[in-house]
Write a protein that holds these residues in place. Structure first.
Motif, PDB file in Angstrom:
ATOM      1  N   ALA A  54      -2.048   2.596  -2.577  1.00 12.76           N
ATOM      2  CA  ALA A  54      -0.677   3.105  -2.718  1.00 12.76           C
ATOM      3  C   ALA A  54      -0.164   3.653  -1.387  1.00 12.76           C
ATOM      4  CB  ALA A  54      -0.612   4.174  -3.803  1.00 12.76           C
ATOM      5  N   GLN A  56      -0.964   2.560   1.582  1.00 13.58           N
ATOM      6  CA  GLN A  56      -0.600   1.393   2.401  1.00 13.58           C
ATOM      7  C   GLN A  56       0.694   0.765   1.894  1.00 13.58           C
ATOM      8  OE1 GLN A  56      -4.037  -1.276   3.445  1.00 13.58           O
ATOM      9  NE2 GLN A  56      -5.060   0.101   1.996  1.00 13.58           N
ATOM     10  N   LEU A  57       0.829   0.710   0.589  1.00 12.25           N
ATOM     11  CA  LEU A  57       2.014   0.137  -0.035  1.00 12.25           C
ATOM     12  C   LEU A  57       3.269   0.904   0.370  1.00 12.25           C
ATOM     13  CD1 LEU A  57       2.804  -2.094  -2.029  1.00 12.25           C
ATOM     14  CD2 LEU A  57       2.452  -0.457  -3.884  1.00 12.25           C
ATOM     15  N   ARG A  67       7.513  -3.828  -5.171  1.00 14.06           N
ATOM     16  CA  ARG A  67       6.636  -2.655  -5.120  1.00 14.06           C
ATOM     17  C   ARG A  67       6.042  -2.383  -6.515  1.00 14.06           C
ATOM     18  NH1 ARG A  67       6.303   0.753  -1.206  1.00 14.06           N
ATOM     19  NH2 ARG A  67       8.285   0.112  -0.314  1.00 14.06           N
ATOM     20  N   VAL A  70       3.315  -5.006  -7.315  1.00 11.34           N
ATOM     21  CA  VAL A  70       2.042  -4.718  -6.633  1.00 11.34           C
ATOM     22  C   VAL A  70       1.350  -3.544  -7.323  1.00 11.34           C
ATOM     23  CG1 VAL A  70       0.915  -4.054  -4.473  1.00 11.34           C
ATOM     24  CG2 VAL A  70       2.846  -5.629  -4.410  1.00 11.34           C
ATOM     25  N   GLN A  71       2.114  -2.540  -7.715  1.00 10.87           N
ATOM     26  CA  GLN A  71       1.540  -1.370  -8.387  1.00 10.87           C
ATOM     27  C   GLN A  71       0.885  -1.765  -9.709  1.00 10.87           C
ATOM     28  OE1 GLN A  71       1.394   1.756  -6.901  1.00 10.87           O
ATOM     29  NE2 GLN A  71      -0.046   2.064  -8.585  1.00 10.87           N
ATOM     30  N   ALA A 111       3.232 -10.651  -5.292  1.00 18.13           N
ATOM     31  CA  ALA A 111       2.598  -9.325  -5.247  1.00 18.13           C
ATOM     32  C   ALA A 111       1.098  -9.450  -5.019  1.00 18.13           C
ATOM     33  CB  ALA A 111       2.878  -8.566  -6.543  1.00 18.13           C
ATOM     34  N   LEU A 114       0.459 -10.003  -1.436  1.00 20.46           N
ATOM     35  CA  LEU A 114       0.670  -8.735  -0.734  1.00 20.46           C
ATOM     36  C   LEU A 114      -0.531  -7.812  -0.922  1.00 20.46           C
ATOM     37  CD1 LEU A 114       4.404  -8.026  -1.620  1.00 20.46           C
ATOM     38  CD2 LEU A 114       3.491  -8.288   0.693  1.00 20.46           C
ATOM     39  N   LEU A 115      -1.014  -7.706  -2.152  1.00 18.91           N
ATOM     40  CA  LEU A 115      -2.171  -6.862  -2.451  1.00 18.91           C
ATOM     41  C   LEU A 115      -3.377  -7.303  -1.626  1.00 18.91           C
ATOM     42  CD1 LEU A 115      -3.673  -4.702  -4.145  1.00 18.91           C
ATOM     43  CD2 LEU A 115      -4.046  -6.477  -5.876  1.00 18.91           C
ATOM     44  N   LEU A 118      -3.838  -6.091   1.970  1.00 16.43           N
ATOM     45  CA  LEU A 118      -4.142  -4.685   2.222  1.00 16.43           C
ATOM     46  C   LEU A 118      -5.629  -4.500   2.509  1.00 16.43           C
ATOM     47  CD1 LEU A 118      -2.002  -3.065  -0.660  1.00 16.43           C
ATOM     48  CD2 LEU A 118      -1.335  -3.448   1.725  1.00 16.43           C
TER      49      LEU A 118
END
Length: 197
Positions: A54, A56-57, A67, A70-71, A111, A114-115, A118
């Motif tokens: 979170a 980094q997000l 967002r 991804v969460q 997402a 994107l995840l 990280l």
């Protein structure tokens, strides 16, 4: 590897071979001392995997919808850092109708990428093979890295059996290059969420 060790490798539940091996982030050198390792362990113990992701997000410029997507995926990770549910299952659980499900599935695919960008590398993988490949892609490109990726994508069982002759045949690598690739693979973390557990 013997029988159970090979099964452990294939099932992503490795025993002694990977315990205690921690992958260094690609930007850090191999010369970190014991103090750095202790500090990293203390920081990890104080921060959960979800909190680490979170943070980094929060630094990414994303739309509120991306967002949130991804969460949702972060919340679907198990303690080892693997994605527990298939993306289509997550979309089906959240969508009200077929059209909304397709839209949501497209957003979840973005997402997911994107995840997986990280830290720690390998996060959000769906299986051991994908986890190792993600970590290898984060490393500097080399001939050994290319062979290691090929092994992790298609030949983990041969590596677990230490069938070097067959691996040489399947990858086209000579023994020296194969050993380099094997060394790269043994430096990877099969459970990227472990240090936060």
């Amino acid at each position: 590897f013997g029988g159970t060790e090979r099964e452990d490798w294939e099932n992503g539940t490795e025993g002694d071979d990977f315990d205690g091996i921690r992958e260094l982030p690609p930007s850090s050198g191999t010369g970190s001392g014991d103090d750095d390792g202790e500090r990293e362990s203390q920081e990890s113990a104080e921060t959960t995997l979800a909190e680490h992701l979170a943070q980094q997000l929060a630094g990414l410029h994303l739309s509120p919808e991306d967002r949130a997507a991804v969460q949702v995926l972060i919340e679907s990770l198990n303690e080892d850092g693997y994605l527990e549910d298939a993306l289509d299952e997550i979309a089906a659980a959240l969508a009200e109708d077929a059209e909304q499900r397709e839209e949501l599935l497209d957003r979840l695919r973005i997402a997911h990428r994107l995840l997986q960008s990280l830290e720690p590398a390998g996060i959000g993988a769906r299986d051991l093979s994908e986890c190792l490949v993600l970590q290898l892609r984060a490393r500097p490109r080399s001939a050994a890295q290319v062979i290691a990726i090929l092994i992790c994508k298609s030949h983990l069982e041969l590596l677990a059996r230490r069938d070097m002759r067959r691996l040489m045949h399947e990858t086209g690598a000579d023994e020296a290059l194969l050993r380099e690739a094997q060394l790269l693979i043994t430096q990877l973390e099969p459970k990227p969420g472990r240090r936060f557990a």
